[in-house]
Design a protein around this motif. Sequence first.
Motif, PDB file in Angstrom:
ATOM      1  N   ARG A 185       0.662  -0.996   0.280  1.00 23.92           N
ATOM      2  CA  ARG A 185      -0.374   0.036  -0.029  1.00 23.92           C
ATOM      3  C   ARG A 185       0.916   1.296   0.380  1.00 23.92           C
ATOM      4  NH1 ARG A 185      -3.431   2.888   4.151  1.00 23.92           N
ATOM      5  NH2 ARG A 185      -5.048   3.289   2.830  1.00 23.92           N
ATOM      6  N   SER A 186       0.631   2.101  -1.344  1.00 22.23           N
ATOM      7  CA  SER A 186       1.049   3.069  -1.257  1.00 22.23           C
ATOM      8  C   SER A 186       0.925   4.564  -0.619  1.00 22.23           C
ATOM      9  CB  SER A 186       2.310   3.408  -2.891  1.00 22.23           C
ATOM     10  OG  SER A 186       0.862   3.700  -3.747  1.00 22.23           O
ATOM     11  N   GLY A 187       1.781   5.720  -0.808  1.00 20.01           N
ATOM     12  CA  GLY A 187       0.725   7.342  -0.419  1.00 20.01           C
ATOM     13  C   GLY A 187       0.563   7.150   0.029  1.00 20.01           C
ATOM     14  N   THR A 188       0.074   8.318   1.041  1.00 15.70           N
ATOM     15  CA  THR A 188      -0.304   8.505   2.229  1.00 15.70           C
ATOM     16  C   THR A 188      -1.658   8.854   2.543  1.00 15.70           C
ATOM     17  OG1 THR A 188       0.277  10.933   2.050  1.00 15.70           O
ATOM     18  CG2 THR A 188       2.184   9.453   2.439  1.00 15.70           C
ATOM     19  N   GLY A 189      -2.358   9.202   3.984  1.00 11.39           N
ATOM     20  CA  GLY A 189      -3.659   9.257   3.522  1.00 11.39           C
ATOM     21  C   GLY A 189      -4.448   7.919   3.954  1.00 11.39           C
ATOM     22  N   TYR A 190      -5.103   8.342   4.480  1.00  8.45           N
ATOM     23  CA  TYR A 190      -6.963   7.219   4.861  1.00  8.45           C
ATOM     24  C   TYR A 190      -7.085   6.708   3.284  1.00  8.45           C
ATOM     25  CZ  TYR A 190      -7.141   8.284   9.341  1.00  8.45           C
ATOM     26  OH  TYR A 190      -6.757   8.751  10.722  1.00  8.45           O
ATOM     27  N   SER A 191      -7.309   7.583   2.374  1.00  8.65           N
ATOM     28  CA  SER A 191      -8.198   7.586   0.907  1.00  8.65           C
ATOM     29  C   SER A 191      -7.070   7.220  -0.030  1.00  8.65           C
ATOM     30  CB  SER A 191      -8.764   8.201   0.810  1.00  8.65           C
ATOM     31  OG  SER A 191      -8.344   9.451   0.783  1.00  8.65           O
ATOM     32  N   ALA A 192      -5.569   6.364   0.177  1.00 10.04           N
ATOM     33  CA  ALA A 192      -4.566   6.662  -0.948  1.00 10.04           C
ATOM     34  C   ALA A 192      -4.950   5.005  -1.716  1.00 10.04           C
ATOM     35  CB  ALA A 192      -3.284   6.297  -0.406  1.00 10.04           C
ATOM     36  N   LEU A 193      -5.382   4.569  -1.213  1.00 10.36           N
ATOM     37  CA  LEU A 193      -6.345   3.220  -2.172  1.00 10.36           C
ATOM     38  C   LEU A 193      -6.730   3.985  -3.627  1.00 10.36           C
ATOM     39  CD1 LEU A 193      -6.877   0.376  -0.326  1.00 10.36           C
ATOM     40  CD2 LEU A 193      -5.163   0.453  -1.457  1.00 10.36           C
ATOM     41  N   ALA A 194      -7.698   5.258  -3.263  1.00 10.49           N
ATOM     42  CA  ALA A 194      -8.131   5.966  -4.705  1.00 10.49           C
ATOM     43  C   ALA A 194      -6.457   6.186  -5.915  1.00 10.49           C
ATOM     44  CB  ALA A 194      -8.528   6.625  -4.148  1.00 10.49           C
ATOM     45  N   GLY A 195      -5.509   6.276  -5.454  1.00  7.52           N
ATOM     46  CA  GLY A 195      -4.666   6.352  -6.878  1.00  7.52           C
ATOM     47  C   GLY A 195      -4.119   5.203  -7.014  1.00  7.52           C
ATOM     48  N   ASP A 196      -4.848   3.804  -6.867  1.00  4.88           N
ATOM     49  CA  ASP A 196      -3.938   2.488  -6.907  1.00  4.88           C
ATOM     50  C   ASP A 196      -4.786   1.598  -8.118  1.00  4.88           C
ATOM     51  OD1 ASP A 196      -3.663   0.177  -7.002  1.00  4.88           O
ATOM     52  OD2 ASP A 196      -2.840   0.451  -4.806  1.00  4.88           O
ATOM     53  N   PRO A 197      -4.401   2.286  -8.791  1.00  5.21           N
ATOM     54  CA  PRO A 197      -4.185   1.702 -10.160  1.00  5.21           C
ATOM     55  C   PRO A 197      -5.237   0.165 -10.429  1.00  5.21           C
ATOM     56  CG  PRO A 197      -2.414   2.464 -10.686  1.00  5.21           C
ATOM     57  CD  PRO A 197      -2.473   1.889  -9.213  1.00  5.21           C
TER      58      PRO A 197
END
Length: 224
Positions: A185-197
Motif C-alpha cells: 500500500r503506497s501513498g499517504t492518507g486514509y484514502s490512498a488506495l483511490a490512487g492505486d490502479p
Amino acid sequence: MTSPTAATDHGIALTERAIAAVRADPHRLVLDYNRFAGPWVDGQPEPVPAELLAGAVFPSGRPLPPSLRRWMAYDSSLLRRSGWFRPAEGPSRSWEFAPLPLGELAAAALGEGWGAPFGALSERFDECFLLPGGSDSRRVLATGEPDAYGEYPVFALDVDDLPCIELMYPGLDVYLADTAGVIGRSGTGYSALAGDPRYSRRMLTHARHYLAGELHAVCLDWPE
C-alpha cells in the motif's frame, strides 16, 4: 483509463490470500502497534457452521459480501471480539449479526463526546460494524450499495482534528489483505488506495454511492 488488475487482487481470491497468510501464523497480532486488538485467531479457528452461513444475510436483508462469507467459513473469532454478533448465554455461540448505525457505533468506540457528531450520518450509514485498526481513529465496514465485486466499503473515522469519515478500503477483502500484509500500500492518507490502479475504480464507485463523489466528509453537526 484504469489499468487492468489481477483477479487475485479482489474478492474471494484476495480473501484466500489473506487467509493463507493468517494460517501461517494465526496467533500473531492483528495490529503490530496495538496488542489489545488481539491475535488473528483466538485459540483454534471457529468457523460459522456451513448450514447457517449458506442462508446468512445482514439484518437489513442486504447480502453478505463474498469476502465476509469466505472469512466466516474460516474463522469468526476476530469478528466476535469486534462485536459483530449478539452475545449468547452460556457456552453456546451466537452468529446473529449485531450492527449499529454509525452514530451509535462511533459513540461506543470513541466515547459519547467524540462519537456524537457522527450521529448526523446514521441515516446514511445505518448498518455498520467495527473492525480492528487505528489509535485515535477507527475502522468501520458500512453496508449499503455493493461494488462490482459485491463488496461494501471500509471507512476510517478520525477525530484527531475535526471529526470526519473517510473512505479507506473498497471492501473487507482489501482490508483483510492489507492488514495481514498480503498487498503493498503506497501513498499517504486514509484514502490512498483511490490512487492505486488496482482499486481506484472500486474506491470511486463507493465514493459516488456513499459520499456524493467525495472521499471524505467532515462531521460538524455537534448535538446541543
